[in-house]
Write an enzyme that holds these catalytic residues in place. Structure first.
Site, PDB file in Angstrom:
ATOM      1  N   CYS A 119       0.819  -1.228   0.000  1.00 46.49           N
ATOM      2  CA  CYS A 119       0.000   0.000   0.000  1.00 46.49           C
ATOM      3  C   CYS A 119       0.844   1.265   0.000  1.00 46.49           C
ATOM      4  CB  CYS A 119      -0.948   0.014   1.188  1.00 46.49           C
ATOM      5  SG  CYS A 119      -1.988  -1.429   1.255  1.00 46.49           S
ATOM      6  N   HIS A 259      -3.597   7.227   2.774  1.00 47.67           N
ATOM      7  CA  HIS A 259      -3.989   5.906   2.261  1.00 47.67           C
ATOM      8  C   HIS A 259      -5.386   5.589   2.791  1.00 47.67           C
ATOM      9  CE1 HIS A 259      -4.092   1.851   1.052  1.00 47.67           C
ATOM     10  NE2 HIS A 259      -3.874   1.339   2.241  1.00 47.67           N
ATOM     11  N   ASN A 289     -10.265  -0.300   0.108  1.00 47.15           N
ATOM     12  CA  ASN A 289      -8.808  -0.160   0.100  1.00 47.15           C
ATOM     13  C   ASN A 289      -8.279  -0.698  -1.236  1.00 47.15           C
ATOM     14  OD1 ASN A 289      -6.051  -0.524   0.481  1.00 47.15           O
ATOM     15  ND2 ASN A 289      -6.246  -1.394   2.531  1.00 47.15           N
TER      16      ASN A 289
END
Ligand code: UT7
Length: 338
Positions: A119, A259, A289
């Protein structure tokens, strides 16, 4: 006489994003695993996510996002001299997804490679791109975060399947006027957390076998609670560190693009940094996500919605598997468009 070394100012001169049309809602998930819309919304903030068509791969989304970024940057494919793709879901083990994008976009003058930092991939990629442009090795770099996480999600595991989605975001990194662009950055890693978030099989240590498939080792495994605690701690820590490295104060930050993993993680960081809600971009209710694609998709949306304006001080923060983390502060430069 010694020659004075001059480094270039480097920034993002165009952004783009793409998400697949197919929507999977929390209500759809209620029919697949023992969960509820209420649990997913309150524990994560997610309402729906996008799912890529079966016959397409991550490169498809990457190309779509990159086309928009090139258009925004007012550059032609031949102007790009390096393509970096950040992904944990490449089309295949090799060749790199970046090479597939290079061919698809006809960036015939570009070198191409993939980068994997889960990520945090987009922030790692930005740092690499920044360094190349700053030192004069390359002039125009196309960086893309693209993920088809639906392909590595165990759709029978309620602990993970409610969290992830597919999408891609892109940015063009080039020289910008002095005083604009990247002001500070910070990357980090802690391999001791390697087992907290991983996909164990399919690599050289554990190649695909009937057993790895039976054991579901080709899917994301995450110890959510541990990753949650790490994320909350790191978001605050790296924000303070990168702002200091940029010789600024938190109150100088005009906009935060974090994020998009969990609204509770974002809210905790926002409160600790004492930022108003309207200074933080959140879109995880729509997409979940998307790993390395989360930050560039959010950034592109924020820029196109005019939430981020010319000269704004923008903070980007990411964290994820590895464990890895990264943050960057930029003074935004709008090249007369997006
Ligand atoms: O991008 C990479 C980084 N990833 C992240 O940042 C993710 C970080 N972690 C998280 O966001 C959270 O830990 C989760 C959303 C994954 C989980 O939330 P949590 O508040 O940590 O829940 P939990 O794992 O402690 O589980 C609480 C309960 C459990 O039941 P028991 O054991 O208390 O009876 C779970 O089995 O919730 C249960 N549960 C669910 N219930 C309904 C777990 N998933 C679900 C679900 N629906 N989908």
């Amino acid at each position: 006489m010694t020659q004075k070394r001059s480094f270039k100012s480097v920034g993002i001169i165009g952004t783009g994003s793409y998400v697949p049309e197919k929507v999977l809602t929390n209500l759809d998930l209620e029919k697949m695993v023992e969960t509820s819309d209420e649990w997913i919304r309150t524990r994560t903030g997610i309402k729906e996510r996008r799912i890529l068509d079966k016959e397409k791969g991550s490169s498809y989304m990457a190309i779509k996002a990159a086309e928009k970024a090139l258009e925004a940057a007012k550059l032609e494919p031949e102007d790009i001299d390096l393509i970096i793709v950040a992904t944990v879901t490449p089309d295949m083990m090799f060749p790199s997804t970046a090479c597939l994008v290079q061919e698809g976009l006809k960036c015939k003058n570009a070198a191409a490679f993939d980068l994997e930092a889960a990520c945090s991939g987009f922030l790692y990629g930005l740092t690499v791109a920044y360094s190349f442009v700053r030192s004069g090795v390359y002039s125009n770099i196309l960086l893309i975060g693209t993920e088809a996480l639906s392909r590595i999600t165990d759709w029978t595991d309620r602990n993970t399947c409610v969290l992830f989605g597919d999408g891609a975001g892109a940015a063009v990194i080039s020289e910008v006027p002095e005083g604009r662009g990247v002001l500070g950055l910070d990357l980090g890693a802690d391999g001791e957390g390697k087992n907290l978030l991983k996909l164990a099989a399919g690599g050289s240590l554990m190649p695909a076998t009937e057993e790895t498939i039976r054991n579901k080792q080709h899917y994301i495994h995450m110890e959510g609670n541990e990753v949650f605690k790490f994320a909350v701690r790191k978001m605050e820590e790296i924000s303070l560190k990168v702002v200091e490295k940029s010789k600024l104060e938190i109150c100088d930050i005009d906009y935060l693009v974090p994020h998009q993993a969990n609204i509770r993680i974002i809210e905790s960081a926002r409160k600790k940094l004492r930022l108003d809600e309207d200074k933080v971009y959140v879109n995880l209710e729509n997409y979940g996500n998307m790993s390395s694609a989360s930050i560039p998709v959010a950034l592109d949306e924020a820029v196109r919605k005019n939430k981020i304006k010319d000269n704004d001080v923008v903070l980007l923060i990411g964290f994820g598997g590895g464990l890895t983390w990264g943050a960057m502060v930029l003074r935004w430069y709008s090249k007369g468009g997006f």
